[in-house]
Design an enzyme around this catalytic site. Structure first.
Site, mmCIF file in Angstrom:
data_model
loop_
_atom_site.group_PDB
_atom_site.id
_atom_site.type_symbol
_atom_site.label_atom_id
_atom_site.label_comp_id
_atom_site.label_asym_id
_atom_site.label_seq_id
_atom_site.Cartn_x
_atom_site.Cartn_y
_atom_site.Cartn_z
ATOM 1 N N GLY A 1 0.837 -1.197 0.000
ATOM 2 C CA GLY A 1 0.000 0.000 0.000
ATOM 3 C C GLY A 1 0.872 1.246 0.000
ATOM 4 O O GLY A 1 2.022 1.217 -0.421
ATOM 5 N N ILE B 1 2.331 2.894 2.481
ATOM 6 C CA ILE B 1 3.535 2.739 3.295
ATOM 7 C C ILE B 1 4.467 1.720 2.661
ATOM 8 O O ILE B 1 5.683 1.923 2.584
ATOM 9 C CB ILE B 1 3.160 2.351 4.731
ATOM 10 C CG1 ILE B 1 2.487 3.540 5.435
ATOM 11 C CG2 ILE B 1 4.388 1.884 5.519
ATOM 12 C CD1 ILE B 1 1.943 3.231 6.813
ATOM 13 N N ALA C 1 3.867 -3.159 10.571
ATOM 14 C CA ALA C 1 2.436 -3.283 10.280
ATOM 15 C C ALA C 1 1.652 -3.142 11.581
ATOM 16 O O ALA C 1 1.428 -2.039 12.078
ATOM 17 C CB ALA C 1 2.170 -4.623 9.605
ATOM 18 N N ARG C 2 1.263 -4.261 12.148
ATOM 19 C CA ARG C 2 0.635 -4.334 13.463
ATOM 20 C C ARG C 2 1.190 -5.564 14.159
ATOM 21 O O ARG C 2 1.487 -6.578 13.510
ATOM 22 C CB ARG C 2 -0.899 -4.417 13.352
ATOM 23 C CG ARG C 2 -1.573 -3.100 13.011
ATOM 24 C CD ARG C 2 -1.451 -2.101 14.150
ATOM 25 N NE ARG C 2 -2.170 -0.857 13.920
ATOM 26 C CZ ARG C 2 -1.620 0.236 13.422
ATOM 27 N NH1 ARG C 2 -0.344 0.225 13.040
ATOM 28 N NH2 ARG C 2 -2.325 1.355 13.285
ATOM 29 N N GLU D 1 0.792 -4.734 23.102
ATOM 30 C CA GLU D 1 1.323 -3.383 23.286
ATOM 31 C C GLU D 1 0.510 -2.683 24.365
ATOM 32 O O GLU D 1 -0.712 -2.771 24.357
ATOM 33 C CB GLU D 1 1.234 -2.576 21.987
ATOM 34 C CG GLU D 1 2.240 -2.948 20.942
ATOM 35 C CD GLU D 1 2.241 -2.001 19.749
ATOM 36 O OE1 GLU D 1 1.656 -0.889 19.866
ATOM 37 O OE2 GLU D 1 2.814 -2.341 18.714
ATOM 38 N N HIS E 1 6.731 1.346 18.927
ATOM 39 C CA HIS E 1 5.671 1.853 18.051
ATOM 40 C C HIS E 1 5.823 3.360 17.818
ATOM 41 O O HIS E 1 4.916 4.148 18.117
ATOM 42 C CB HIS E 1 4.286 1.547 18.629
ATOM 43 C CG HIS E 1 3.217 1.513 17.572
ATOM 44 N ND1 HIS E 1 2.063 0.768 17.696
ATOM 45 C CD2 HIS E 1 3.111 2.147 16.363
ATOM 46 C CE1 HIS E 1 1.297 0.942 16.625
ATOM 47 N NE2 HIS E 1 1.913 1.789 15.809
#
Length: 311
Positions: A147, A149, A224-225, A251, A270
């Site tokens: 995408g 990013i 990403a996550r 997190e 993060h």
């Protein structure tokens, strides 16, 4: 008719300066703290979520009876989506974080490969210890999530002269492989970069079976996550493969969590989007988003919520 928007700036004057002025017919209300609503929630029509506040800004969404738009400052929206009522439009921070997140991806990759984290620890001990490192040059790179990013990462990677950059997305299209090809692609990858959104398809995309497909000394870079990687499976690898991650699961990572001490794991907390270019780019998007809303147009970073799991 005057419309009302809650914005993340500390004052009306600060908002006016950041947004290039307040459009006629718009009342802006400072909303920098998600835990302190600035006024009667029934008044807000356009709500900008305070940064890193998750769904807390929508804790009283049932009282926001005139709410039309929720504008996020982050690219990810999976934690907020369940709180967004039916009929309310949602927009994310698409484009705001591309450069900063690409920088942290490359920074983690270089820091891990060239042992900069080890050198930093040695510095505090006054220890001079040259170490051979691993370059990005001549490596086969698998980039999952092409995408905005992901493309920003790809553009920056190309100048480091990798042997190849292979793109992977949920579905195949010209020049891009599908997730279903991962089992064939992972054994050939030297570096796997994760830049995809967190969805049902990508949760634990790299699980124990897929991590086992990576060769010894391969590197996983996650911007990403956190849940895109199975944390327990990564810990179980015990340093066979490396990992450099700006996002983890859970997190924040508790101090006693074993991921902190897993060999060959480098963690940043993060901070991918937390660079000094963030506010300027965010404010440019917010100004455009507010103008589009007032004009009755589609928002620049509006998300298509058809079929999404929300309120």
């Amino acid at each position: 008719m005057t419309r009302t928007a809650w914005v993340p700036h500390e004052s009306v004057d600060a908002a006016a300066a950041a947004l290039g002025g307040i459009p006629e017919g718009l009342r802006v209300v400072p909303f920098p703290d998600a835990d302190q609503l600035p006024e009667d929630p029934a008044l807000v029509e356009f709500l900008v979520q305070p940064y890193f506040s998750g769904a807390r800004a929508l804790a009283r969404v049932d009282e926001m009876v005139n709410l039309e738009v929720v504008q996020l400052q982050s690219a990810g929206y999976e934690d907020v989506l369940p709180a967004v009522p039916e009929g309310v439009r949602l927009a994310n921070g698409r484009g705001v974080h591309d450069t900063a997140t690409a920088e942290i991806a490359l920074g983690l990759m270089i820091a891990h490969g060239r042992n900069i984290d080890v050198a930093a620890r040695n510095q505090s001990a006054g220890r001079w210890e040259p170490m051979p490192g691993r370059s990005i040059a001549d490596k086969h790179i698998l980039l999952v999530g092409p995408g905005n990013i992901g493309r920003a990462i790809q553009q920056r990677l190309e100048v480091f002269e990798p042997a190849s950059i292979t793109l992977v997305a949920r579905t195949a299209r010209d020049g891009i492989h599908a997730f279903t090809d991962l089992d064939d692609l992972l054994p050939k990858a030297d570096i796997v970069v994760l830049a995809c959104p967190l969805t049902d398809d990508t949760r634990h995309l790299l699980d124990a079976e897929r991590l086992a497909l990576l060769h010894d000394d391969a590197l996983v870079v996650n911007v990403a996550r956190g849940p895109v990687v199975d944390t327990e499976a990564l810990i179980a690898e015990n340093g066979r493969i490396g990992a450099a991650m700006d996002v983890v699961d859970p997190e924040p990572l508790p101090p006693e969590h074993p991921l902190w001490t897993t060999p060959r794991v480098l963690i940043s907390p993060h901070v991918g989007g937390m660079a000094d270019c963030f506010e300027r780019r965010r404010d440019k998007l917010l100004a455009a988003s507010l103008r589009a809303w007032l004009a009755g147009e589609r928002l620049p970073a509006e998300i298509d919520l058809a079929g999404s799991a929300r309120r």
